[in-house]
Design a protein around this motif. Structure first.
Motif, PDB file in Angstrom:
ATOM      1  N   THR A  77      24.768  44.426  50.555  1.00  0.00           N
ATOM      2  CA  THR A  77      24.844  43.904  49.193  1.00  0.00           C
ATOM      3  C   THR A  77      26.008  44.526  48.434  1.00  0.00           C
ATOM      4  OG1 THR A  77      22.448  43.508  49.154  1.00  0.00           O
ATOM      5  CG2 THR A  77      23.574  43.601  47.031  1.00  0.00           C
ATOM      6  N   LEU A  78      26.204  45.823  48.602  1.00  0.00           N
ATOM      7  CA  LEU A  78      27.348  46.484  47.965  1.00  0.00           C
ATOM      8  C   LEU A  78      28.665  45.956  48.513  1.00  0.00           C
ATOM      9  CD1 LEU A  78      26.025  50.158  47.838  1.00  0.00           C
ATOM     10  CD2 LEU A  78      26.623  48.731  45.866  1.00  0.00           C
ATOM     11  N   MET A  79      28.746  45.776  49.822  1.00  0.00           N
ATOM     12  CA  MET A  79      29.974  45.241  50.416  1.00  0.00           C
ATOM     13  C   MET A  79      30.215  43.803  49.957  1.00  0.00           C
ATOM     14  SD  MET A  79      31.459  47.627  52.064  1.00  0.00           S
ATOM     15  CE  MET A  79      32.650  46.866  53.179  1.00  0.00           C
ATOM     16  N   ALA A  80      29.146  43.045  49.781  1.00  0.00           N
ATOM     17  CA  ALA A  80      29.299  41.676  49.271  1.00  0.00           C
ATOM     18  C   ALA A  80      29.864  41.701  47.857  1.00  0.00           C
ATOM     19  CB  ALA A  80      27.950  40.954  49.299  1.00  0.00           C
ATOM     20  N   GLY A  81      29.353  42.609  47.028  1.00  0.00           N
ATOM     21  CA  GLY A  81      29.874  42.724  45.674  1.00  0.00           C
ATOM     22  C   GLY A  81      31.340  43.105  45.662  1.00  0.00           C
ATOM     23  N   GLY A  82      31.726  44.027  46.539  1.00  0.00           N
ATOM     24  CA  GLY A  82      33.129  44.414  46.627  1.00  0.00           C
ATOM     25  C   GLY A  82      34.004  43.280  47.129  1.00  0.00           C
ATOM     26  N   ALA A  83      33.501  42.550  48.133  1.00  0.00           N
ATOM     27  CA  ALA A  83      34.266  41.419  48.664  1.00  0.00           C
ATOM     28  C   ALA A  83      34.484  40.366  47.591  1.00  0.00           C
ATOM     29  CB  ALA A  83      33.551  40.822  49.869  1.00  0.00           C
ATOM     30  N   VAL A  84      33.467  40.081  46.798  1.00  0.00           N
ATOM     31  CA  VAL A  84      33.591  39.089  45.726  1.00  0.00           C
ATOM     32  C   VAL A  84      34.676  39.507  44.733  1.00  0.00           C
ATOM     33  CG1 VAL A  84      32.427  38.168  43.667  1.00  0.00           C
ATOM     34  CG2 VAL A  84      31.276  38.118  45.888  1.00  0.00           C
ATOM     35  N   GLN A  85      34.641  40.754  44.302  1.00  0.00           N
ATOM     36  CA  GLN A  85      35.635  41.221  43.330  1.00  0.00           C
ATOM     37  C   GLN A  85      37.047  41.163  43.898  1.00  0.00           C
ATOM     38  OE1 GLN A  85      34.957  41.888  40.137  1.00  0.00           O
ATOM     39  NE2 GLN A  85      32.835  41.333  40.596  1.00  0.00           N
ATOM     40  N   LEU A  86      37.199  41.586  45.133  1.00  0.00           N
ATOM     41  CA  LEU A  86      38.521  41.609  45.751  1.00  0.00           C
ATOM     42  C   LEU A  86      39.032  40.196  46.019  1.00  0.00           C
ATOM     43  CD1 LEU A  86      40.808  43.328  46.816  1.00  0.00           C
ATOM     44  CD2 LEU A  86      39.537  43.642  48.958  1.00  0.00           C
ATOM     45  N   VAL A  87      38.172  39.328  46.516  1.00  0.00           N
ATOM     46  CA  VAL A  87      38.575  37.954  46.816  1.00  0.00           C
ATOM     47  C   VAL A  87      38.920  37.203  45.529  1.00  0.00           C
ATOM     48  CG1 VAL A  87      37.768  35.724  47.692  1.00  0.00           C
ATOM     49  CG2 VAL A  87      37.301  37.809  48.985  1.00  0.00           C
ATOM     50  N   ARG A  88      38.125  37.413  44.499  1.00  0.00           N
ATOM     51  CA  ARG A  88      38.427  36.758  43.219  1.00  0.00           C
ATOM     52  C   ARG A  88      39.821  37.148  42.718  1.00  0.00           C
ATOM     53  NH1 ARG A  88      34.016  38.112  40.210  1.00  0.00           N
ATOM     54  NH2 ARG A  88      32.934  36.130  40.588  1.00  0.00           N
ATOM     55  N   LYS A  89      40.163  38.412  42.848  1.00  0.00           N
ATOM     56  CA  LYS A  89      41.486  38.865  42.408  1.00  0.00           C
ATOM     57  C   LYS A  89      42.593  38.267  43.276  1.00  0.00           C
ATOM     58  CE  LYS A  89      44.117  42.916  40.998  1.00  0.00           C
ATOM     59  NZ  LYS A  89      45.390  42.404  41.518  1.00  0.00           N
ATOM     60  N   LEU A  90      42.366  38.216  44.578  1.00  0.00           N
ATOM     61  CA  LEU A  90      43.353  37.608  45.468  1.00  0.00           C
ATOM     62  C   LEU A  90      43.588  36.147  45.101  1.00  0.00           C
ATOM     63  CD1 LEU A  90      42.207  39.072  48.921  1.00  0.00           C
ATOM     64  CD2 LEU A  90      44.279  39.684  47.655  1.00  0.00           C
ATOM     65  N   GLN A  91      42.517  35.437  44.789  1.00  0.00           N
ATOM     66  CA  GLN A  91      42.654  34.029  44.412  1.00  0.00           C
ATOM     67  C   GLN A  91      43.368  33.886  43.073  1.00  0.00           C
ATOM     68  OE1 GLN A  91      40.588  32.264  41.807  1.00  0.00           O
ATOM     69  NE2 GLN A  91      41.970  30.530  42.168  1.00  0.00           N
ATOM     70  N   GLN A  92      43.001  34.703  42.111  1.00  0.00           N
ATOM     71  CA  GLN A  92      43.623  34.619  40.783  1.00  0.00           C
ATOM     72  C   GLN A  92      45.098  35.007  40.822  1.00  0.00           C
ATOM     73  OE1 GLN A  92      40.990  37.149  38.512  1.00  0.00           O
ATOM     74  NE2 GLN A  92      39.524  35.493  38.126  1.00  0.00           N
ATOM     75  N   ASP A  93      45.448  35.910  41.724  1.00  0.00           N
ATOM     76  CA  ASP A  93      46.849  36.315  41.867  1.00  0.00           C
ATOM     77  C   ASP A  93      47.652  35.355  42.749  1.00  0.00           C
ATOM     78  OD1 ASP A  93      46.276  38.474  40.280  1.00  0.00           O
ATOM     79  OD2 ASP A  93      46.172  39.932  41.928  1.00  0.00           O
ATOM     80  N   GLY A  94      47.000  34.305  43.251  1.00  0.00           N
ATOM     81  CA  GLY A  94      47.691  33.316  44.068  1.00  0.00           C
ATOM     82  C   GLY A  94      48.082  33.792  45.446  1.00  0.00           C
ATOM     83  N   GLU A  95      47.298  34.704  46.023  1.00  0.00           N
ATOM     84  CA  GLU A  95      47.652  35.291  47.316  1.00  0.00           C
ATOM     85  C   GLU A  95      46.937  34.624  48.492  1.00  0.00           C
ATOM     86  OE1 GLU A  95      47.641  39.547  47.483  1.00  0.00           O
ATOM     87  OE2 GLU A  95      48.189  39.736  45.360  1.00  0.00           O
ATOM     88  N   ILE A  96      45.936  33.791  48.225  1.00  0.00           N
ATOM     89  CA  ILE A  96      45.230  33.093  49.299  1.00  0.00           C
ATOM     90  C   ILE A  96      45.018  31.627  48.888  1.00  0.00           C
ATOM     91  CG2 ILE A  96      44.054  35.112  50.264  1.00  0.00           C
ATOM     92  CD1 ILE A  96      41.563  34.304  48.634  1.00  0.00           C
ATOM     93  N   ASP A  97      44.925  30.751  49.891  1.00  0.00           N
ATOM     94  CA  ASP A  97      44.713  29.325  49.646  1.00  0.00           C
ATOM     95  C   ASP A  97      43.348  28.832  50.112  1.00  0.00           C
ATOM     96  OD1 ASP A  97      47.440  28.854  48.689  1.00  0.00           O
ATOM     97  OD2 ASP A  97      48.029  29.214  50.776  1.00  0.00           O
ATOM     98  N   ALA A  98      42.670  29.630  50.944  1.00  0.00           N
ATOM     99  CA  ALA A  98      41.369  29.226  51.492  1.00  0.00           C
ATOM    100  C   ALA A  98      40.718  30.455  52.105  1.00  0.00           C
ATOM    101  CB  ALA A  98      41.542  28.147  52.554  1.00  0.00           C
ATOM    102  N   PHE A  99      39.437  30.313  52.492  1.00  0.00           N
ATOM    103  CA  PHE A  99      38.805  31.422  53.192  1.00  0.00           C
ATOM    104  C   PHE A  99      37.864  30.907  54.267  1.00  0.00           C
ATOM    105  CE2 PHE A  99      34.467  31.328  51.707  1.00  0.00           C
ATOM    106  CZ  PHE A  99      33.803  32.345  52.388  1.00  0.00           C
ATOM    107  N   ILE A 100      37.713  31.724  55.293  1.00  0.00           N
ATOM    108  CA  ILE A 100      36.758  31.457  56.361  1.00  0.00           C
ATOM    109  C   ILE A 100      36.097  32.778  56.716  1.00  0.00           C
ATOM    110  CG2 ILE A 100      38.492  31.740  58.214  1.00  0.00           C
ATOM    111  CD1 ILE A 100      36.963  29.537  59.767  1.00  0.00           C
TER     112      ILE A 100
END
Length: 423
Positions: A77-100
């Motif tokens: 659950t903690l790792m999921a929370g960290g992944a969400v925060q990090l992925v959201r930032k990557l998306q907002q910064d325009g660094e990723i186009d999709a995820f799998i």
């Protein structure tokens, strides 16, 4: 067009072979793989672009602290929370186009959170050993999530799971390329209206309403309320994609109260209101519960009127007491709305099969529902009872009358003029 950047998420300590195979598949398909490791105990035999320590830091903890919890559920659950925060930032910064992502139940749990944090339209693909399982509640599923069952994928590479992984990687790269091309060339559309219905045989008002609203300059999205359709509607409403909603098929509320697996979650009829989105509601098909046709009927429904829609889904009516409970639930949810709300109550019937001569016709139970709805509706909700059936022209006319008045009052934005949409 530059290479689509696909974020690949998994536990590199236990699934390194699979993740590196996916990276190779993505690159062979014309994409670029951005690797994120969400392991806890071990380290992957490669250098991820975003390691587990970066994931933990995103929620202000360390891997050592996560391990010290001694509980695998807390750790993931903690790792999921960290992944969400990090992925959201990557998306907002325009660094990723999709995820799998890939995983069993643990990895899927994390991946579902990540998918929900990403915007509608960004490709999201989960390769899971529990894909399509009832273990996954509807409210955890992003409205545009793609999933594939990870057959033979519990541990290590093999010929079967390679077929699945290669399909998934090709699919997410292809979806991303198409999404980027479509976004670049998409024509202008008017404000979007969300509408719900239960097929076109049970409820058919959208056949008239949709073109009428399109002529007014709106883009109309109709959602099929068989569990996941209502879930998508609620999720998108909560992301402020709609300028208004015509929520006329509330049957999933009855399903949820009855404990049916054909559920869209406990928050049905809540998200548009919570965001202040103007909503016109009607109790379409709330007199019945949908259940899988291929299962034996629960004993409590064995004597109720029954209609098999096809080999997947069947409908059974609920009795007068249950309909009164549904009416109170609808009224309570509408009463929580922060924006303008209206309810249209068609007293002559709320779905096609409750008309005289049809298998679900129960006029006394309908009368009980109508009576309770009149009593329960909050004062702050516009209430319009009509002496007509929900599939009638009278119902459509009332819906448009309310909507047009709200447009004139500035509650709903005006549609885009036809010449601008065409341009």
């Amino acid at each position: 067009m530059s290479e689509p950047r696909i974020l690949v998420i998994g536990t590199g300590d236990t699934k390194a072979e699979e993740l590196l195979f996916m990276k190779a598949c993505i690159e062979a398909s014309g994409g670029s793989a951005v690797m994120m490791d969400v392991s806890v105990l071990g380290d992957p035999p490669y250098s991820p672009d975003h390691d587990k320590h970066a994931v933990a830091r995103a929620v202000d903890v360390t891997i050592a602290e996560i391990i010290s919890s001694g509980d695998e559920n807390i750790a993931m659950t903690l790792m999921a929370g960290g992944a969400v925060q990090l992925v959201r930032k990557l998306q907002q910064d325009g660094e990723i186009d999709a995820f799998i992502a890939i995983g069993g139940s643990m990895g899927t749990d994390l991946a579902l959170d990540v998918a929900l944090c990403l915007p509608l339209g960004m490709p999201k693909f989960v390769v899971s050993t529990i894909a399509y399982s009832h273990l996954i509640p509807p409210e955890r599923v992003a409205p545009d999530l793609m999933m594939i069952l990870w057959a033979g994928g519990l541990y290590g590479l093999n010929s079967i799971c390679k077929l699945v992984l290669s399909q998934a990687c090709g699919a997410v790269v292809g979806a991303t390329k198409m999404m980027l091309e479509t976004r670049a060339s998409a024509p202008a559309k008017g404000p979007t209206i969300g509408m719900t219905s239960l097929g076109s045989s049970c409820l058919r008002y959208m056949k008239t309403l949709k073109p009428a609203l399109e002529r007014r300059g709106y883009d109309v999205a109709v959602f099929h309320t068989t569990g996941m359709g209502g879930r998508a509607f609620e999720s998108i409403a909560g992301q402020d994609h709609f300028c208004a909603v015509f929520d006329f098929s509330l049957q999933e509320i009855t399903n949820h109260l009855a404990g049916s697996v054909v559920s869209s979650g406990a928050d049905r009829l809540e998200n548009a209101g919570a965001r202040g989105v103007p909503q016109i509601a009607a109790p379409g098909a709330v007199d019945m519960v949908d259940l899988p046709t291929w299962q034996d009927l629960p004993a409590k429904f064995s004597e109720r009127p029954f209609h098999a829609h096809n080999r997947l889904i069947a409908s059974i009516t609920v009795d007068a007491d249950d309909r009164r409970e549904v009416a109170r639930t609808i009224a309570g949810k509408l009463g929580m709305a922060k924006g303008r709300s209206a309810l249209i109550l068609p007293s002559r019937g709320i779905q096609e099969w409750d008309t005289e001569g049809e298998p679900l016709y129960e006029p006394e139970a309908l009368a009980a529902f109508v009576d309770e709805m009149r009593r329960a509706i909050p004062a702050g909700v516009e209430f319009h009872e009509i002496d007509a059936h929900i599939n009638s022209d009278t119902f459509v006319a009332k819906a448009l009358e309310i909507f047009d008045r709200w447009v004139e009052e500035g509650i709903v934005p005006r549609g885009m003029p036809a010449k601008e949409v065409a341009a």
